[in-house]
Motif scaffolding. Structure first.
Motif, PDB file in Angstrom:
ATOM      1  N   CYS A   1     -12.437  31.520 -36.170  1.00  0.00           N
ATOM      2  CA  CYS A   1     -13.129  30.150 -36.316  1.00  0.00           C
ATOM      3  C   CYS A   1     -14.345  30.143 -37.095  1.00  0.00           C
ATOM      4  O   CYS A   1     -14.693  28.952 -37.579  1.00  0.00           O
ATOM      5  CB  CYS A   1     -13.707  29.987 -34.558  1.00  0.00           C
ATOM      6  SG  CYS A   1     -12.610  29.588 -33.356  1.00  0.00           S
TER       7      CYS A   1
ATOM      8  N   ALA B   1     -10.813  35.667 -32.041  1.00  0.00           N
ATOM      9  CA  ALA B   1     -11.140  34.302 -32.130  1.00  0.00           C
ATOM     10  C   ALA B   1     -12.530  33.944 -32.767  1.00  0.00           C
ATOM     11  O   ALA B   1     -12.106  32.739 -33.486  1.00  0.00           O
ATOM     12  CB  ALA B   1     -11.020  33.658 -30.524  1.00  0.00           C
TER      13      ALA B   1
ATOM     14  N   ASP C   1      -6.089  27.411 -36.192  1.00  0.00           N
ATOM     15  CA  ASP C   1      -5.639  28.419 -35.071  1.00  0.00           C
ATOM     16  C   ASP C   1      -4.313  28.808 -35.264  1.00  0.00           C
ATOM     17  O   ASP C   1      -3.652  28.065 -36.399  1.00  0.00           O
ATOM     18  CB  ASP C   1      -5.875  27.787 -33.765  1.00  0.00           C
ATOM     19  CG  ASP C   1      -7.146  27.727 -33.371  1.00  0.00           C
ATOM     20  OD1 ASP C   1      -8.179  28.179 -33.911  1.00  0.00           O
ATOM     21  OD2 ASP C   1      -7.374  26.691 -32.469  1.00  0.00           O
TER      22      ASP C   1
ATOM     23  N   SER D   1     -10.343  30.410 -29.337  1.00  0.00           N
ATOM     24  CA  SER D   1     -10.874  29.632 -30.475  1.00  0.00           C
ATOM     25  C   SER D   1     -11.030  28.256 -30.047  1.00  0.00           C
ATOM     26  O   SER D   1     -12.184  27.626 -30.211  1.00  0.00           O
ATOM     27  CB  SER D   1      -9.616  29.775 -31.643  1.00  0.00           C
ATOM     28  OG  SER D   1      -9.559  30.829 -32.015  1.00  0.00           O
ATOM     29  N   TRP D   2     -10.145  27.580 -29.146  1.00  0.00           N
ATOM     30  CA  TRP D   2     -10.516  26.221 -28.987  1.00  0.00           C
ATOM     31  C   TRP D   2     -11.733  26.294 -28.158  1.00  0.00           C
ATOM     32  O   TRP D   2     -12.629  25.318 -28.360  1.00  0.00           O
ATOM     33  CB  TRP D   2      -9.379  25.820 -28.029  1.00  0.00           C
ATOM     34  CG  TRP D   2      -9.325  24.467 -27.503  1.00  0.00           C
ATOM     35  CD1 TRP D   2      -9.092  23.343 -28.174  1.00  0.00           C
ATOM     36  CD2 TRP D   2      -9.627  24.009 -26.220  1.00  0.00           C
ATOM     37  NE1 TRP D   2      -9.313  22.016 -27.391  1.00  0.00           N
ATOM     38  CE2 TRP D   2      -9.877  22.346 -26.157  1.00  0.00           C
ATOM     39  CE3 TRP D   2     -10.552  24.494 -25.168  1.00  0.00           C
ATOM     40  CZ2 TRP D   2     -10.463  21.888 -25.247  1.00  0.00           C
ATOM     41  CZ3 TRP D   2     -10.929  23.776 -24.094  1.00  0.00           C
ATOM     42  CH2 TRP D   2     -10.867  22.672 -24.069  1.00  0.00           C
TER      43      TRP D   2
ATOM     44  N   ILE E   1      -5.580  34.078 -28.462  1.00  0.00           N
ATOM     45  CA  ILE E   1      -6.801  33.746 -29.542  1.00  0.00           C
ATOM     46  C   ILE E   1      -6.794  32.324 -29.822  1.00  0.00           C
ATOM     47  O   ILE E   1      -8.085  31.935 -30.085  1.00  0.00           O
ATOM     48  CB  ILE E   1      -6.315  34.563 -31.128  1.00  0.00           C
ATOM     49  CG1 ILE E   1      -6.597  36.044 -30.833  1.00  0.00           C
ATOM     50  CG2 ILE E   1      -7.189  34.285 -32.215  1.00  0.00           C
ATOM     51  CD1 ILE E   1      -6.013  36.923 -32.069  1.00  0.00           C
TER      52      ILE E   1
ATOM     53  N   ASP F   1     -14.743  26.396 -30.397  1.00  0.00           N
ATOM     54  CA  ASP F   1     -14.885  25.155 -31.035  1.00  0.00           C
ATOM     55  C   ASP F   1     -15.681  24.281 -30.197  1.00  0.00           C
ATOM     56  O   ASP F   1     -16.292  23.496 -30.875  1.00  0.00           O
ATOM     57  CB  ASP F   1     -13.639  24.783 -31.599  1.00  0.00           C
ATOM     58  CG  ASP F   1     -13.327  25.367 -33.032  1.00  0.00           C
ATOM     59  OD1 ASP F   1     -14.016  25.868 -33.728  1.00  0.00           O
ATOM     60  OD2 ASP F   1     -12.225  25.055 -33.169  1.00  0.00           O
TER      61      ASP F   1
END
Length: 122
Positions: free
Chosen positions: A75, A71, A110, A43-44, A39, A47
């Motif tokens: 976010c 994710a 995160d 998520s990164w 996740i 973003d």
């Protein structure tokens, strides 16, 4: 609340299975640590590509799909599940309406922060 539950499971039961993923005739366990690490990586990516935006998630019911969906939720982007049976015209119509969805950025952190500039998996 969901974020806190996942974080708690990561901390208290890191090696317990969160999912069983089938591969051929075998079921492979995915631990809470691995799930939350995955996740964090997705998520990164979100973003980097769609901060404060709308993310469409298309695919079959799978571990990858639920990871991407979770994710997006963590976010704070608006997640739009897309059915794999949609035609290209239907996908285009939904994509054109993306501005009608109201994204809500919640600034949730995160589970584990990847190093600056790239995701990491441990």
């Amino acid at each position: 609340m969901l974020f806190e539950a996942f974080k708690n499971l990561r901390e208290t039961r890191p090696h317990a299975p969160a999912f069983l993923v089938t591969s051929g005739d075998r079921a492979l366990p995915i631990s809470w640590r691995q799930f939350t690490d995955d996740i964090a990586v997705v998520s990164w990516l979100i973003d980097q590509r769609a901060p404060r935006g709308v993310v469409g998630v298309i695919g079959e019911n799978s571990y990858e799909w639920i990871t991407a969906h979770a994710a997006g939720l963590f976010c704070g982007v608006t997640v739009v599940p897309l059915e794999v049976t949609l035609s290209p015209a239907e996908m285009s119509a939904i994509s054109a309406r993306k501005n009608s969805f109201e994204p809500s950025r919640t600034n949730v952190t995160d589970f584990s922060t990847p190093p600056s500039g790239s995701p990491s998996r441990t």
